[in-house]
Design a protein around this motif. Sequence first.
Motif, mmCIF file in Angstrom:
data_model
loop_
_atom_site.group_PDB
_atom_site.id
_atom_site.type_symbol
_atom_site.label_atom_id
_atom_site.label_comp_id
_atom_site.label_asym_id
_atom_site.label_seq_id
_atom_site.Cartn_x
_atom_site.Cartn_y
_atom_site.Cartn_z
ATOM 1 N N LEU A 191 37.102 151.056 21.342
ATOM 2 C CA LEU A 191 37.088 148.994 21.230
ATOM 3 C C LEU A 191 37.871 148.750 22.446
ATOM 4 C CD1 LEU A 191 39.129 148.614 17.803
ATOM 5 C CD2 LEU A 191 36.342 149.519 18.062
ATOM 6 N N THR A 192 37.738 149.711 23.297
ATOM 7 C CA THR A 192 38.010 149.413 24.812
ATOM 8 C C THR A 192 36.431 149.091 25.048
ATOM 9 O OG1 THR A 192 38.656 151.131 25.638
ATOM 10 C CG2 THR A 192 40.148 150.174 24.666
ATOM 11 N N SER A 193 35.798 149.478 24.919
ATOM 12 C CA SER A 193 34.099 148.930 25.324
ATOM 13 C C SER A 193 33.076 148.887 24.480
ATOM 14 C CB SER A 193 33.790 150.238 26.227
ATOM 15 O OG SER A 193 33.584 151.399 25.870
ATOM 16 N N GLY A 194 32.503 147.521 24.667
ATOM 17 C CA GLY A 194 30.836 147.734 24.484
ATOM 18 C C GLY A 194 31.073 146.612 23.480
ATOM 19 N N GLN A 195 30.353 146.566 22.803
ATOM 20 C CA GLN A 195 31.093 145.229 21.653
ATOM 21 C C GLN A 195 31.459 145.621 20.077
ATOM 22 O OE1 GLN A 195 29.814 142.087 22.161
ATOM 23 N NE2 GLN A 195 29.735 142.883 24.628
ATOM 24 N N HIS A 196 31.864 145.118 18.854
ATOM 25 C CA HIS A 196 32.203 145.801 18.180
ATOM 26 C C HIS A 196 32.775 144.635 16.658
ATOM 27 C CE1 HIS A 196 33.235 149.296 19.898
ATOM 28 N NE2 HIS A 196 33.466 149.032 21.031
ATOM 29 N N LEU A 197 32.429 145.146 15.629
ATOM 30 C CA LEU A 197 31.735 144.401 14.783
ATOM 31 C C LEU A 197 32.718 144.671 13.604
ATOM 32 C CD1 LEU A 197 31.830 141.462 13.173
ATOM 33 C CD2 LEU A 197 29.676 142.588 12.104
ATOM 34 N N LEU A 198 34.223 144.686 13.322
ATOM 35 C CA LEU A 198 34.940 145.219 12.485
ATOM 36 C C LEU A 198 35.403 144.179 11.375
ATOM 37 C CD1 LEU A 198 37.516 145.323 14.912
ATOM 38 C CD2 LEU A 198 36.284 147.194 14.031
ATOM 39 N N PRO A 199 35.193 144.461 9.547
ATOM 40 C CA PRO A 199 35.513 144.417 9.196
ATOM 41 C C PRO A 199 37.330 144.272 8.609
ATOM 42 C CG PRO A 199 35.121 146.666 8.413
ATOM 43 C CD PRO A 199 35.162 146.229 9.717
ATOM 44 N N THR A 200 37.983 143.363 8.473
ATOM 45 C CA THR A 200 39.473 142.975 7.683
ATOM 46 C C THR A 200 40.679 143.013 6.247
ATOM 47 O OG1 THR A 200 39.362 141.390 7.944
ATOM 48 C CG2 THR A 200 38.627 142.468 10.013
ATOM 49 N N ARG A 201 40.655 143.824 5.960
ATOM 50 C CA ARG A 201 41.549 142.444 5.124
ATOM 51 C C ARG A 201 43.193 141.604 5.704
ATOM 52 N NH1 ARG A 201 46.625 146.360 4.548
ATOM 53 N NH2 ARG A 201 46.382 148.021 5.659
ATOM 54 N N GLU A 202 43.645 140.855 4.737
ATOM 55 C CA GLU A 202 44.516 140.007 5.172
ATOM 56 C C GLU A 202 46.214 141.216 5.568
ATOM 57 O OE1 GLU A 202 46.236 136.216 3.771
ATOM 58 O OE2 GLU A 202 45.224 137.170 2.551
ATOM 59 N N LEU A 203 46.650 140.483 6.125
ATOM 60 C CA LEU A 203 48.114 141.398 6.610
ATOM 61 C C LEU A 203 49.126 140.726 5.783
ATOM 62 C CD1 LEU A 203 49.740 143.443 8.006
ATOM 63 C CD2 LEU A 203 49.388 142.135 10.393
ATOM 64 N N PRO A 204 49.649 141.032 4.165
ATOM 65 C CA PRO A 204 50.269 139.785 4.537
ATOM 66 C C PRO A 204 51.515 140.215 4.819
ATOM 67 C CG PRO A 204 50.723 142.523 2.929
ATOM 68 C CD PRO A 204 49.351 142.058 3.756
ATOM 69 N N LEU A 205 52.178 138.662 4.578
ATOM 70 C CA LEU A 205 53.598 138.575 5.838
ATOM 71 C C LEU A 205 54.566 138.124 5.857
ATOM 72 C CD1 LEU A 205 51.760 138.577 9.458
ATOM 73 C CD2 LEU A 205 52.671 140.298 8.367
ATOM 74 N N PRO A 206 55.948 138.448 5.106
ATOM 75 C CA PRO A 206 56.778 136.735 5.001
ATOM 76 C C PRO A 206 57.314 136.282 5.797
ATOM 77 C CG PRO A 206 57.847 139.437 5.699
ATOM 78 C CD PRO A 206 56.215 139.368 5.918
ATOM 79 N N THR A 207 57.339 135.111 4.932
ATOM 80 C CA THR A 207 58.259 134.244 5.551
ATOM 81 C C THR A 207 59.423 133.330 5.017
ATOM 82 O OG1 THR A 207 56.834 132.023 4.245
ATOM 83 C CG2 THR A 207 55.825 133.242 6.462
ATOM 84 N N PRO A 208 60.454 132.455 6.249
ATOM 85 C CA PRO A 208 61.696 132.385 5.324
ATOM 86 C C PRO A 208 61.748 131.788 3.802
ATOM 87 C CG PRO A 208 61.636 131.815 8.079
ATOM 88 C CD PRO A 208 60.319 132.169 7.867
ATOM 89 N N ASP A 209 62.699 132.288 3.414
ATOM 90 C CA ASP A 209 62.640 131.392 2.065
ATOM 91 C C ASP A 209 63.109 130.075 2.673
ATOM 92 O OD1 ASP A 209 62.048 133.818 0.437
ATOM 93 O OD2 ASP A 209 64.120 134.210 0.503
ATOM 94 N N GLY A 210 62.948 129.205 1.391
ATOM 95 C CA GLY A 210 63.422 127.503 1.880
ATOM 96 C C GLY A 210 62.655 126.906 3.039
#
Length: 439
Positions: A264-283
């Motif tokens: 991925l460090t050269s050229g053009q690339h189209l990448l499929p993705t998924r969501e990265l589940p991330l926690p956030t502070p309670d309250g």
Amino acid sequence: MLPPFEIVARRRPIALVGTPDAPLLAPYAAIDARLDGGRAELALTHPDGTRLAVALDDGRASLTVGDRVVRSRRHGRVKVAPERLGLTLTGSHLAVLTHETDRWVVRGRVDLREAGGPDTRAAGWAAGLTAAAEGDIADLRAGGFGQLGLRDIRLVSHADGTPYRVGGAVLFTATSAGPGFFDTAHTSVWALTRDDEIEHRADLWFGRPDAPGVYGDHATHLLRDDAHDRWLVTTSTWSDFPADKRERVAGRLRITLAESRDDLTSGQHLLPTRELPLPTPDGVPSVGVWDPHLAFDAATGAWLVGYVSARRFFDFHPVLASGPTLDDLTLRGAATERRATEGTTLVRLGDTWRVLASDGRDNRRAIRARFPIFDTSLREIGALAAPYPINIPWPTVVPPDPDVPGDEWRLVTFNGRPAGGALAGYGTHGDVVIMRSDS
């Protein structure tokens, strides 16, 4: 912990056509040509009958979408004879630019979604575009769109946090700014040489897990996971974030993850993705997360993920999570006392992980316009001694190359200087600002 820094160089690689004659994987295209007087027109045409054109005639710039002609009353009149005419397609935005007195100026822009234009993000649609030109022009260049500025700079890294080096250069990802707000930008990959020059290497485009099409999402980290012979790419879904505050919806701005065995460090690339589940502070409310940064701590067998969470647009603070896998993360720390701090960056100093960030000027006075240093619970333990450019520059530090005796620490960041004139606005920042240790 880290040396003091001073600014040694600034770079601004402005180019409408960044990848000449490149196949288009995404709706990010450009044409520019030298003007030889008289009327000139540049156009992108498509087999589906779409015709997107820009023109300059008698000192007045215009855009055409199908049969509709659009002119900016305030910005469309050119008072100085331009040397070149430019067309850009960046996501759903078509723009006309003129090059005059050594700079590109946006003379008109239209959102194709509001002008009866095509669905430019449809998978494969951009590949059908063909460049055309009419009138008194020469030296025509066409291809993938380049950038008006660079921001959101992150080192390309190995999983242990060390820089990914190629031929003595370190690589970094950046947001290539388009001629407008965040939805005109995309992710690019660059090399920073030992003598502080920068060179374009690649462009990255993204699919979404919950929506069809191709997106120029950005604020990206590219990581080489040698243990699994793969690249990991985390990015922020800024590509369709609206400039209109009334259209901003909680949960729309999030972080996605892509994996690839391609270089991925050269050229053009189209990448499929998924969501990265991330926690956030309670309250603490969270309307969105962005600015991902990954590292793997081999000593504990845990992934570390730094990012930003926003209570509202825009009131945001740094967060750190960790876990045995990227799908099993728990909250490690959050600096919720901040309200304008982003660019959360993991750095390993010896055997110790630290977290750097950038305190914007909208924080309270004691924590404003500085680069704080946190431990992994996000308790502040110091600050970088470095100039703080305008905007909210990220603290991307480059350790000395162990193969180069006497090599210095560097800090590579950006500023908020716009380009493209008043119509282009805020999203076109910035300069690449390079610092070196002054000790």
